[in-house]
Design a protein around this motif. Structure first.
Motif, PDB file in Angstrom:
ATOM      1  N   PRO A  76      -9.406   3.780   4.826  1.00  0.00           N
ATOM      2  CA  PRO A  76      -7.965   4.245   4.546  1.00  0.00           C
ATOM      3  C   PRO A  76      -7.028   2.640   4.856  1.00  0.00           C
ATOM      4  CG  PRO A  76      -8.751   5.604   5.807  1.00  0.00           C
ATOM      5  CD  PRO A  76     -10.180   4.874   5.763  1.00  0.00           C
ATOM      6  N   VAL A  77      -7.872   2.117   5.479  1.00  0.00           N
ATOM      7  CA  VAL A  77      -7.018   0.501   5.391  1.00  0.00           C
ATOM      8  C   VAL A  77      -7.165  -0.024   4.103  1.00  0.00           C
ATOM      9  CG1 VAL A  77      -6.474  -1.945   6.846  1.00  0.00           C
ATOM     10  CG2 VAL A  77      -6.969   0.170   8.332  1.00  0.00           C
ATOM     11  N   ARG A  83      -2.545  -0.051  -1.600  1.00  0.00           N
ATOM     12  CA  ARG A  83      -1.374   0.141  -2.493  1.00  0.00           C
ATOM     13  C   ARG A  83      -0.296  -0.905  -2.312  1.00  0.00           C
ATOM     14  NH1 ARG A  83       1.869   1.036  -4.478  1.00  0.00           N
ATOM     15  NH2 ARG A  83       4.013   1.507  -4.778  1.00  0.00           N
ATOM     16  N   LEU A  84      -0.292  -1.643  -1.539  1.00  0.00           N
ATOM     17  CA  LEU A  84       0.239  -3.061  -1.225  1.00  0.00           C
ATOM     18  C   LEU A  84      -0.188  -4.179  -2.549  1.00  0.00           C
ATOM     19  CD1 LEU A  84       0.773  -3.276   3.006  1.00  0.00           C
ATOM     20  CD2 LEU A  84       2.136  -2.944   1.068  1.00  0.00           C
ATOM     21  N   VAL A 100      -0.888  -9.470   3.604  1.00  0.00           N
ATOM     22  CA  VAL A 100      -1.377 -11.001   3.968  1.00  0.00           C
ATOM     23  C   VAL A 100      -1.183 -10.807   5.517  1.00  0.00           C
ATOM     24  CG1 VAL A 100      -0.699 -13.433   4.285  1.00  0.00           C
ATOM     25  CG2 VAL A 100      -0.099 -12.306   2.140  1.00  0.00           C
ATOM     26  N   LEU A 101       0.497 -10.611   6.659  1.00  0.00           N
ATOM     27  CA  LEU A 101      -0.222 -10.419   7.987  1.00  0.00           C
ATOM     28  C   LEU A 101      -1.715  -9.961   7.983  1.00  0.00           C
ATOM     29  CD1 LEU A 101       0.882 -11.744  10.506  1.00  0.00           C
ATOM     30  CD2 LEU A 101       2.739  -9.400  10.421  1.00  0.00           C
ATOM     31  N   GLN A 102      -1.586  -8.623   7.716  1.00  0.00           N
ATOM     32  CA  GLN A 102      -2.709  -7.971   7.949  1.00  0.00           C
ATOM     33  C   GLN A 102      -3.806  -8.310   7.558  1.00  0.00           C
ATOM     34  OE1 GLN A 102      -1.688  -5.489  10.132  1.00  0.00           O
ATOM     35  NE2 GLN A 102      -0.138  -5.969   9.855  1.00  0.00           N
ATOM     36  N   LEU A 103      -4.079  -9.432   6.284  1.00  0.00           N
ATOM     37  CA  LEU A 103      -5.649  -9.840   6.228  1.00  0.00           C
ATOM     38  C   LEU A 103      -5.183 -10.835   6.749  1.00  0.00           C
ATOM     39  CD1 LEU A 103      -5.023  -9.411   1.915  1.00  0.00           C
ATOM     40  CD2 LEU A 103      -6.732  -8.350   3.260  1.00  0.00           C
ATOM     41  N   HIS A 104      -4.654 -11.652   7.319  1.00  0.00           N
ATOM     42  CA  HIS A 104      -4.848 -12.619   8.465  1.00  0.00           C
ATOM     43  C   HIS A 104      -5.752 -11.546   9.448  1.00  0.00           C
ATOM     44  CE1 HIS A 104      -3.655 -16.992   6.635  1.00  0.00           C
ATOM     45  NE2 HIS A 104      -2.761 -15.721   6.188  1.00  0.00           N
ATOM     46  N   ARG A 105      -4.550 -11.002  10.104  1.00  0.00           N
ATOM     47  CA  ARG A 105      -5.594 -10.182  11.354  1.00  0.00           C
ATOM     48  C   ARG A 105      -6.611  -9.374  11.175  1.00  0.00           C
ATOM     49  NH1 ARG A 105      -0.005  -7.494  13.146  1.00  0.00           N
ATOM     50  NH2 ARG A 105       1.237  -8.788  14.150  1.00  0.00           N
ATOM     51  N   ILE A 106      -7.211  -8.638   9.742  1.00  0.00           N
ATOM     52  CA  ILE A 106      -8.554  -7.998  10.067  1.00  0.00           C
ATOM     53  C   ILE A 106      -8.788  -7.995   8.407  1.00  0.00           C
ATOM     54  CG2 ILE A 106      -7.386  -6.412  11.869  1.00  0.00           C
ATOM     55  CD1 ILE A 106      -7.073  -4.853   8.983  1.00  0.00           C
TER      56      ILE A 106
END
Length: 167
Positions: A76-77, A83-84, A100-106
């Motif tokens: 789901p993530v 989608r983004l 980009v922020l989420q890809l940096h984090r996880i």
């Protein structure tokens, strides 16, 4: 109204079977199919942006009760990230920033769990960067930076840090 009351209220918008599933997941995650729970939460979040904030709290509670990251959330993530990465989202700076922020984090952890989907996601990002018309310069910069970040094995080189984040 306390936090539980708010979650309870948002859960009430689901049918009774889904309400029961979510309540069980919040109390004892080991007794439910967490992938099914995650899909329900993500689907509702994509339909209702107001619910997405509540969904984050619900997921956090389930993770805390279960005392481990929700492996069921990997796909789901990825779905949310895909989608983004769609052309209409890439034209919105705030959505590119979120991606980009989420890809940096996880991103690194997600890639370890499913590298094929990460390859597919970055193909979309690369194509968006190279072929998408109407991207702002900030969106282009963010996309290029995350592509380089992954290429450097999820690390920021000194040169990249200076280039992307210098004052």
């Amino acid at each position: 109204m306390g936090e539980t009351g708010k979650e309870e209220y948002k859960i009430q918008s689901f049918d009774s079977e889904t309400q029961k599933l979510l309540k069980t997941a919040l109390k004892d995650p080991s007794n439910v199919d967490l992938e099914k729970v995650a899909n329900i939460i993500v689907d509702q979040s994509l339909k209702d942006c107001v619910f997405s904030k509540e969904a984050g709290r619900i997921c956090y509670t389930i993770i805390q009760v279960n005392n481990m990251p929700m492996m069921a959330l990997v796909n789901p993530v990825y779905d949310c990230l895909f989608r983004l990465a769609q052309p209409d989202s890439l034209r919105k700076e705030e959505e590119v920033d979120c991606l980009v922020l989420q890809l940096h984090r996880i991103g690194e952890q997600l890639e370890k769990m499913n590298s094929q989907r990460m390859d597919e996601l970055f193909s979309l990002l690369r194509d968006g960067f190279l072929l998408q018309e109407g991207l702002s310069s900030l969106s282009q910069l963010l996309l290029l930076e995350i592509i380089e970040f992954r290429a450097a094995d999820w690390k920021m080189t000194d040169a990249a840090q200076k280039y992307y984040y210098s004052e």
